[in-house]
Design an enzyme around this catalytic site. Structure first.
Site, PDB file in Angstrom:
ATOM      1  N   ASP A 127     -16.691 -17.103   1.111  1.00  0.00           N
ATOM      2  CA  ASP A 127     -15.625 -16.620   1.987  1.00  0.00           C
ATOM      3  C   ASP A 127     -15.477 -15.110   1.874  1.00  0.00           C
ATOM      4  OD1 ASP A 127     -13.445 -16.340   3.607  1.00  0.00           O
ATOM      5  OD2 ASP A 127     -12.006 -17.173   2.202  1.00  0.00           O
ATOM      6  N   ASP A 337     -15.926 -12.582   8.918  1.00  0.00           N
ATOM      7  CA  ASP A 337     -15.478 -13.536   7.901  1.00  0.00           C
ATOM      8  C   ASP A 337     -16.441 -14.715   7.794  1.00  0.00           C
ATOM      9  OD1 ASP A 337     -14.095 -15.089   6.134  1.00  0.00           O
ATOM     10  OD2 ASP A 337     -12.428 -15.542   7.477  1.00  0.00           O
TER      11      ASP A 337
END
Length: 552
Positions: A127, A337
């Protein structure tokens, strides 16, 4: 006029030299831990992951053990910076390979990592939108870890046990990275943490510990060696939301800009350059490399600050193009992201792009059950669908091309349909997710605050070296992924879970802000000369400058 200026400039130069000889310059140095600096220091820093105020790092008493420890640690960091990185590349000891796992795992990319002494393997989600590495630990409320619960697993997942690792250390409330320090009853308590993510009701909480992350080093051709890197880990006792549904059952590795992220620890320890890369291939595999700064011919764009600080990986898109048609009023900012499966754009930009896509695609628009996307199509039986590309245009005409911006849905009979894999969002900032990173080597150059990209099959780190996928030829932990991205027999796609990402919080240090301050310092001699001339000519008095240099 030019002939008159020359004598005047010579006169000013002579006056400056004579006056400089008579003037007295002094500089008063102030130690970073002096009482004067202590009085100027902000009492607290704000913006913790849980939204609370976080105490500033404890102020060491002069000549105490802590005082000398902090000074030595600072010296070591400076030596590491002078010596340069000790390794060209680092990657998890299980291998640099990443895997995209479908329905059971929220459609994220995962990597095996080894933690602790003795080492234990964990399958963590990757992440780029959050900072903390957390693992299920002393579980009060965690996702199931049994292989029988997940159709794609062939072995059980693990739970981290700090007491079972000889290298683990508890992080106390007095630690500089403990953001919850003010809420502790005493400085010696174990530091609690809570991280809340954008996905509704998704969070992790527990205690912070320090332990060893096992990595391998290599440059592609050189033999690999093992590296043990101390990092801070969240002992995740309680998860909620998507993390209970399987989005990250065995933990999550935050790769953000915060001090507590794994890339930050590796760079500050002098192990690798302050950069890392992710590469996601079309076959749902990929790679992760710490220290990778990308090839010389890669395209790049600068990261943008948020509220004056470099908190996360935000970039500015100047325009969007569908095929060869570039569209007006399609500029926006976006978070890059890896922890979000799909791409989200502000509603206005999304509708403009979608309508142009709809005009150009040679397929019939049709609703497809149980999918969240608005613009879906059924392919023609007569011809193969021609899907136009989507291009993001960055400053300096740097283009990022998504050649196949759709999500394909398969059934028993083959291709059932496809959807434009973008959704609209009510907020002003978009998100470029994993699906649009496919086929690219994405470089998060934290040192120079820029995002780099180049087309890649995720096997070649540059033209003459191959990426090491596994250290010493070992096979990574097997994880079959067949049928993960196929729709059930009825041809209905299962809606992917949107990966959570941490609520943004200020980065502890902004290289860009530091750079701007250094630029001002470099101008000081010129500013001093001008100030001196003005004082000399108008007041005919020498002056004394006291410059206070405070090291924080």
């Amino acid at each position: 006029m030019a002939t008159l200026l020359l004598p005047v400039s010579l006169l000013l130069s002579c006056l400056a030299v004579e006056a400089a000889a008579a003037a007295t310059f002094s500089s008063r140095l102030i130690h970073r831990f002096s009482d004067e600096v202590r009085s100027l220091r902000a009492p607290a820093r704000r913006g913790g992951a849980n939204g609370s105020c976080a105490a500033a790092a404890p102020w060491p008493e002069k000549r105490s053990v802590e005082y000398y420890q902090v000074l030595v640690a600072s010296d070591l960091r400076r030596q590491n910076m002078k010596l340069g990185a000790r390794h060209q590349l680092l990657f998890p000891s299980e291998g640099s390979k990443t895997m995209s796992l479908g329905d059971d795992f929220g459609w994220l990319h995962y990597s095996w990592i080894d933690v602790g002494s003795p080492s234990v393997s964990f399958l963590v989600a990757l992440d780029g939108g959050s900072d903390l590495l957390w693992l299920p630990c002393e579980c009060v409320q965690c996702a199931p870890l049994s292989a029988s619960y997940y159709s794609s697993l062939d072995r059980d997942l693990n739970e981290y046990n700090p007491s079972g690792s000889s290298s683990s250390k508890h992080i106390t409330c007095s630690h500089r990275l403990c953001e919850s320090g003010p809420s502790c009853k005493s400085p010696g308590e174990s530091c609690p943490y809570t991280v809340k993510y954008y996905t509704e009701n998704t969070s992790t909480s527990g205690l912070l510990v320090e332990d060893i992350l096992h990595l391998a080093s290599g440059s592609g051709q050189a033999s690999n060696s093992s590296v043990s890197a101390p990092v801070v880990i969240g002992c995740g006792m309680k998860q909620s939301g998507g993390y209970l549904d399987g989005d990250a059952p065995d933990g999550l590795m935050g790769l953000g800009l915060g001090e507590i992220s794994v890339p930050s620890f590796l760079a500050k320890g002098g192990l690798v350059p302050n950069s890392f890369s992710l590469c996601f291939d079309e076959d749902d595999s990929g790679t992760i490399f710490f220290g990778d700064q990308g090839p010389a011919n890669q395209k790049y764009t600068a990261f943008l600050p948020s509220n004056g600080k470099y908190e996360t990986y935000i970039v500015g898109v100047e325009a969007c193009c569908i095929g060869n048609s570039c569209l007006n009023q399609t500029s926006f900012s976006a978070l890059v992201d890896s922890g979000t499966s799909f791409t989200f754009l502000p509603n206005g930009v999304f509708e403009t792009i979608a309508q142009e896509f709809d005009r150009r695609v040679n397929a019939t628009r049709s609703s497809i059950k149980e999918v969240p996307w608005k613009y879906c199509y059924k392919p023609s039986t007569k011809e193969k669908p021609k899907v136009p590309s989507l291009t993001f245009v960055f400053p300096l005409n740097k283009s990022f091309v998504v050649f196949d911006p759709v999500f394909k849905i398969y059934g028993m009979e083959g291709l059932v349909g496809f959807c434009l894999a973008i959704q609209g969002t009510d907020i002003d900032i978009g998100t470029i997710g994993q699906n649009f990173m496919m086929g690219y080597r994405i470089v998060f150059d934290r040192e120079n605050l820029k995002l780099g990209w180049s087309r890649s099959n995720c096997q070649d780190i540059d033209d003459d070296r191959s990426m090491p996928l596994t250290p010493n030829g070992r096979s990574p932990n097997p994880l079959p992924t067949t049928e993960q991205q196929s729709a059930p027999g009825g041809g209905h796609a299962v809606a992917p879970a949107v990966a959570g990402r941490a609520v943004s919080k200020p980065s502890a240090a902004s290289e860009k802000l530091i750079s701007s301050r250094l630029s001002l310092i470099s101008l000081m001699p010129l500013l001093l000369l001008l100030h001196f001339l003005a004082t000399f000519l108008h007041m005919n008095e020498p002056f004394s400058l006291i410059h206070q240099n405070s090291l924080r």
